[in-house]
Motif scaffolding. Structure first.
Motif, mmCIF file in Angstrom:
data_model
loop_
_atom_site.group_PDB
_atom_site.id
_atom_site.type_symbol
_atom_site.label_atom_id
_atom_site.label_comp_id
_atom_site.label_asym_id
_atom_site.label_seq_id
_atom_site.Cartn_x
_atom_site.Cartn_y
_atom_site.Cartn_z
ATOM 1 N N LYS A 20 0.923 -1.409 -0.107
ATOM 2 C CA LYS A 20 0.091 0.041 -0.018
ATOM 3 C C LYS A 20 0.788 1.250 0.031
ATOM 4 O O LYS A 20 0.854 2.180 0.902
ATOM 5 N N PRO A 21 1.584 1.389 -1.058
ATOM 6 C CA PRO A 21 2.682 2.615 -1.192
ATOM 7 C C PRO A 21 2.125 3.815 -0.931
ATOM 8 O O PRO A 21 2.915 4.792 -0.988
ATOM 9 N N GLU A 22 0.874 4.060 -1.304
ATOM 10 C CA GLU A 22 0.231 5.421 -1.483
ATOM 11 C C GLU A 22 -0.106 6.040 0.024
ATOM 12 O O GLU A 22 -0.489 7.193 0.137
ATOM 13 N N VAL A 23 -0.174 5.012 1.001
ATOM 14 C CA VAL A 23 -0.603 5.636 2.567
ATOM 15 C C VAL A 23 0.678 5.458 3.330
ATOM 16 O O VAL A 23 1.192 4.434 3.464
ATOM 17 N N VAL A 24 0.502 6.250 4.423
ATOM 18 C CA VAL A 24 1.605 6.040 5.768
ATOM 19 C C VAL A 24 0.495 5.901 6.658
ATOM 20 O O VAL A 24 -0.633 6.576 6.767
ATOM 21 N N ARG A 25 1.056 5.272 8.132
ATOM 22 C CA ARG A 25 0.350 5.183 9.078
ATOM 23 C C ARG A 25 0.891 6.275 9.946
ATOM 24 O O ARG A 25 1.964 5.656 10.919
ATOM 25 N N LEU A 26 0.631 7.294 9.960
ATOM 26 C CA LEU A 26 1.182 8.472 10.931
ATOM 27 C C LEU A 26 0.932 8.270 12.467
ATOM 28 O O LEU A 26 -0.222 7.970 13.046
ATOM 29 N N ARG A 27 2.011 8.231 13.185
ATOM 30 C CA ARG A 27 1.894 8.022 14.561
ATOM 31 C C ARG A 27 1.013 9.578 15.077
ATOM 32 O O ARG A 27 1.507 10.656 15.169
ATOM 33 N N VAL A 28 0.031 9.272 15.720
ATOM 34 C CA VAL A 28 -0.987 10.328 16.182
ATOM 35 C C VAL A 28 -0.166 11.525 17.182
ATOM 36 O O VAL A 28 -0.550 12.675 17.199
ATOM 37 N N GLY A 29 0.429 10.952 18.162
ATOM 38 C CA GLY A 29 1.055 11.533 18.978
ATOM 39 C C GLY A 29 2.028 12.827 18.692
ATOM 40 O O GLY A 29 2.586 13.797 19.354
ATOM 41 N N LEU A 30 2.262 12.403 17.292
ATOM 42 C CA LEU A 30 3.390 13.494 16.834
ATOM 43 C C LEU A 30 2.489 15.117 16.205
ATOM 44 O O LEU A 30 2.949 16.000 16.144
ATOM 45 N N ILE A 31 1.127 14.882 16.126
ATOM 46 C CA ILE A 31 0.440 15.705 15.637
ATOM 47 C C ILE A 31 0.504 17.044 16.686
ATOM 48 O O ILE A 31 0.065 16.856 17.968
ATOM 49 N N ASN A 32 0.771 18.269 16.207
ATOM 50 C CA ASN A 32 0.816 19.428 16.971
ATOM 51 C C ASN A 32 -0.618 20.175 17.441
ATOM 52 O O ASN A 32 -0.790 20.627 18.444
ATOM 53 N N GLU A 33 -1.601 19.995 16.635
ATOM 54 C CA GLU A 33 -2.965 20.671 16.986
ATOM 55 C C GLU A 33 -3.644 19.755 17.689
ATOM 56 O O GLU A 33 -3.570 18.487 17.664
ATOM 57 N N GLU A 34 -4.764 20.358 18.261
ATOM 58 C CA GLU A 34 -5.804 19.664 18.897
ATOM 59 C C GLU A 34 -6.680 19.079 17.762
ATOM 60 O O GLU A 34 -6.723 19.320 16.681
ATOM 61 N N ILE A 35 -6.653 17.710 17.980
ATOM 62 C CA ILE A 35 -7.735 16.915 16.955
ATOM 63 C C ILE A 35 -8.750 16.615 17.592
ATOM 64 O O ILE A 35 -9.066 16.215 18.802
ATOM 65 N N SER A 36 -9.827 16.250 16.749
ATOM 66 C CA SER A 36 -11.245 15.815 17.122
ATOM 67 C C SER A 36 -11.622 14.429 16.830
ATOM 68 O O SER A 36 -12.579 13.859 17.171
ATOM 69 N N THR A 37 -10.769 13.998 15.964
ATOM 70 C CA THR A 37 -10.979 12.621 15.424
ATOM 71 C C THR A 37 -10.914 11.578 16.573
ATOM 72 O O THR A 37 -10.142 11.885 17.417
ATOM 73 N N SER A 38 -11.724 10.723 16.457
ATOM 74 C CA SER A 38 -11.759 9.496 17.661
ATOM 75 C C SER A 38 -11.050 8.246 17.261
ATOM 76 O O SER A 38 -10.961 7.779 15.981
ATOM 77 N N VAL A 39 -10.855 7.342 18.048
ATOM 78 C CA VAL A 39 -10.777 5.911 17.906
ATOM 79 C C VAL A 39 -11.620 5.112 17.258
ATOM 80 O O VAL A 39 -12.623 5.106 17.633
ATOM 81 N N ILE A 40 -11.314 4.494 16.049
ATOM 82 C CA ILE A 40 -12.340 3.641 15.487
ATOM 83 C C ILE A 40 -12.138 2.250 15.688
ATOM 84 O O ILE A 40 -13.120 1.445 15.807
#
Length: 135
Positions: free
Chosen positions: A87-107
């Motif tokens: 699946k070379p078109e996608v990366v699985r980014l580690r969420v803890g690296l994101i600087n902004e507040e996020i509203s997405t939840s665990v699925i």
């Protein structure tokens, strides 16, 4: 929405030019070892929506299994993302690296059969014993 992300030493700076996908939590033993924690929390990001603003030269890859590349900062050791070669078109980014507040939840929680006993899953997200239906 535009999000930014960075590693512990701030040597790697990323920009995500899309809304975040729901968070997937992986409890497999490889993720436990790679994160030094009970699990890895990831969000899938299309490579076309990910810009490496700074520190591309600091990205180091490690193959813990033949089809999965784990990318980390070679200065501070922060896990950055993983990617499957099929699946070379996608990366699985580690969420803890994101600087902004996020509203997405665990699925979902994957590989709960390998979950550590000392950290309970306390949400109602779908649980998969050995992976997920749509990784």
């Amino acid at each position: 929405m535009v999000y930014t992300a960075s590693c512990l030493c701030n040597g790697i700076q990323l920009q995500i030019n899309s809304e975040l996908e729901p968070i997937m939590v992986c409890h497999c033993t490889q993720c436990q070892k790679a994160q030094g924690a009970a699990f890895a929390a990831i969000t899938q990001v299309q490579k076309s929506n990910l810009n490496i603003v700074q520190g591309e030269n600091l990205l180091q890859a490690y193959f813990a299994s033949p089809n999965k590349k784990r990318v980390f900062c070679k200065t501070c050791g922060s896990p950055i993302w993983s990617e499957r070669l099929d699946k070379p078109e996608v990366v699985r980014l580690r969420v803890g690296l994101i600087n902004e507040e996020i509203s997405t939840s665990v699925i979902s929680h994957a590989f709960v059969s390998s979950k550590v006993k000392w950290y309970p899953i306390c949400d109602s997200a779908r649980q998969y014993q050995n992976g997920v239906e749509n990784p």
